[in-house]
Design an enzyme around this catalytic site. Structure first.
Site, PDB file in Angstrom:
ATOM      1  N   GLU A  83      20.131 124.777 -49.236  1.00 56.36           N
ATOM      2  CA  GLU A  83      20.545 123.831 -48.452  1.00 56.36           C
ATOM      3  C   GLU A  83      21.895 124.546 -48.283  1.00 56.36           C
ATOM      4  O   GLU A  83      22.691 123.752 -49.252  1.00 56.36           O
ATOM      5  CB  GLU A  83      20.722 122.178 -48.798  1.00 56.36           C
ATOM      6  CG  GLU A  83      20.938 121.646 -47.435  1.00 56.36           C
ATOM      7  CD  GLU A  83      20.843 120.884 -47.244  1.00 56.36           C
ATOM      8  OE1 GLU A  83      21.516 119.456 -47.042  1.00 56.36           O
ATOM      9  OE2 GLU A  83      19.265 119.633 -47.893  1.00 56.36           O
ATOM     10  N   ARG A 134      29.672 122.119 -44.522  1.00 57.97           N
ATOM     11  CA  ARG A 134      31.475 120.987 -45.138  1.00 57.97           C
ATOM     12  C   ARG A 134      32.410 122.429 -44.921  1.00 57.97           C
ATOM     13  O   ARG A 134      33.045 121.854 -45.439  1.00 57.97           O
ATOM     14  CB  ARG A 134      30.671 120.597 -46.546  1.00 57.97           C
ATOM     15  CG  ARG A 134      29.763 119.840 -46.095  1.00 57.97           C
ATOM     16  CD  ARG A 134      29.457 118.824 -47.804  1.00 57.97           C
ATOM     17  NE  ARG A 134      27.985 118.249 -47.308  1.00 57.97           N
ATOM     18  CZ  ARG A 134      28.030 117.090 -49.016  1.00 57.97           C
ATOM     19  NH1 ARG A 134      28.807 117.078 -49.871  1.00 57.97           N
ATOM     20  NH2 ARG A 134      26.781 117.073 -48.995  1.00 57.97           N
ATOM     21  N   THR A 159      24.508 119.130 -43.049  1.00 61.32           N
ATOM     22  CA  THR A 159      25.200 118.288 -42.796  1.00 61.32           C
ATOM     23  C   THR A 159      25.593 118.814 -41.060  1.00 61.32           C
ATOM     24  O   THR A 159      26.113 118.599 -40.759  1.00 61.32           O
ATOM     25  CB  THR A 159      26.417 118.898 -43.234  1.00 61.32           C
ATOM     26  OG1 THR A 159      26.255 118.506 -44.995  1.00 61.32           O
ATOM     27  CG2 THR A 159      27.816 117.312 -42.669  1.00 61.32           C
ATOM     28  N   LYS A 175      15.039 112.556 -45.503  1.00 58.22           N
ATOM     29  CA  LYS A 175      15.865 112.860 -46.197  1.00 58.22           C
ATOM     30  C   LYS A 175      16.391 111.226 -46.633  1.00 58.22           C
ATOM     31  O   LYS A 175      16.357 110.062 -45.247  1.00 58.22           O
ATOM     32  CB  LYS A 175      17.178 113.709 -45.878  1.00 58.22           C
ATOM     33  CG  LYS A 175      18.255 113.446 -46.949  1.00 58.22           C
ATOM     34  CD  LYS A 175      19.404 114.506 -47.277  1.00 58.22           C
ATOM     35  CE  LYS A 175      20.190 114.373 -46.208  1.00 58.22           C
ATOM     36  NZ  LYS A 175      21.805 114.732 -46.317  1.00 58.22           N
TER      37      LYS A 175
END
Length: 203
Positions: free
Chosen positions: A40, A44, A67, A127
């Site tokens: 993953e 960011r 994200t 998640k």
């Protein structure tokens, strides 16, 4: 691959914050060699989409974007080659875009309302975030009992020491963790070692 297929590739999905695209392939190779193929890459950093492109070239790597916040992020991630999408939360515009993309989607949830909203949209895998700050194992156990159709990947505050306790929960298929790849200049030997240990965690 389905989202469950991806979650079952290994007990741990490394959560990666990579600032330098030159680090992408060495890190991905070390993780795959260590037994963690699902990666993953969080959106960011300015380099994130290029990191996804580079990591996707590594044989055996199943690279996803984390994200992911909105439909624009969905499109950019899929265009970069992301094979799955992970978000910190669940909104209707994001979910609709992710579902329409036909790319496996793991939305972030923190409470029963989040999970119920996802179930109403046809999603079953989530998640749990931020896992530790949000009440830890007791909180997820309490959520999972009535929401028994849901399966989870707890992320946020999971450590090498606590991962096995999370993985012991029936509703947990894998965990997300940043401990496998420490910040800074990558030490591929250490990353490979950490990945190998994570890949052996029981579930």
């Amino acid at each position: 691959m389905t989202v469950e297929d991806i979650m079952m590739l290994a007990p741990v999905i490394p959560v990666l914050v990579i600032h330098d695209v030159a680090h992408a392939r060495p890190i991905a190779e070390a993780l795959v060699e260590g037994g963690l193929p699902a990666l993953e890459v969080t959106l960011r950093t300015p380099a994130a989409l290029d990191v996804i492109r580079e990591m996707a070239k590594v044989e055996g790597a199943v690279v996803g974007a984390g994200t992911v916040l909105n439909p624009d992020d969905v499109k950019a991630s899929v265009d970069a080659g992301a094979r799955f999408l992970v978000s910190p939360g669940l909104t209707e515009p994001l979910a609709n875009a992710a579902i329409a993309s036909c790319v496996p989607f793991l939305p972030g949830t923190a409470n029963a309302g989040d999970v119920m909203r996802g179930l109403d949209m046809g999603l079953t895998h989530f998640k749990f975030f931020p896992a530790t700050a949000n009440g830890g194992i007791p909180a997820l156990n309490a959520l999972a009992a009535p929401l028994f159709k849901a399966r989870f990947c707890p992320t946020g505050g999971i450590t090498e020491q606590s991962a096995a306790d999370w993985l012991a929960l029936d509703a947990v298929l894998c965990v997300g963790g940043s401990w496998v790849v420490p910040a800074g200049e990558p030490d591929v030997g250490e990353i490979r070692k950490r990945a190998a240990a994570a890949a052996l965690l029981p579930r």
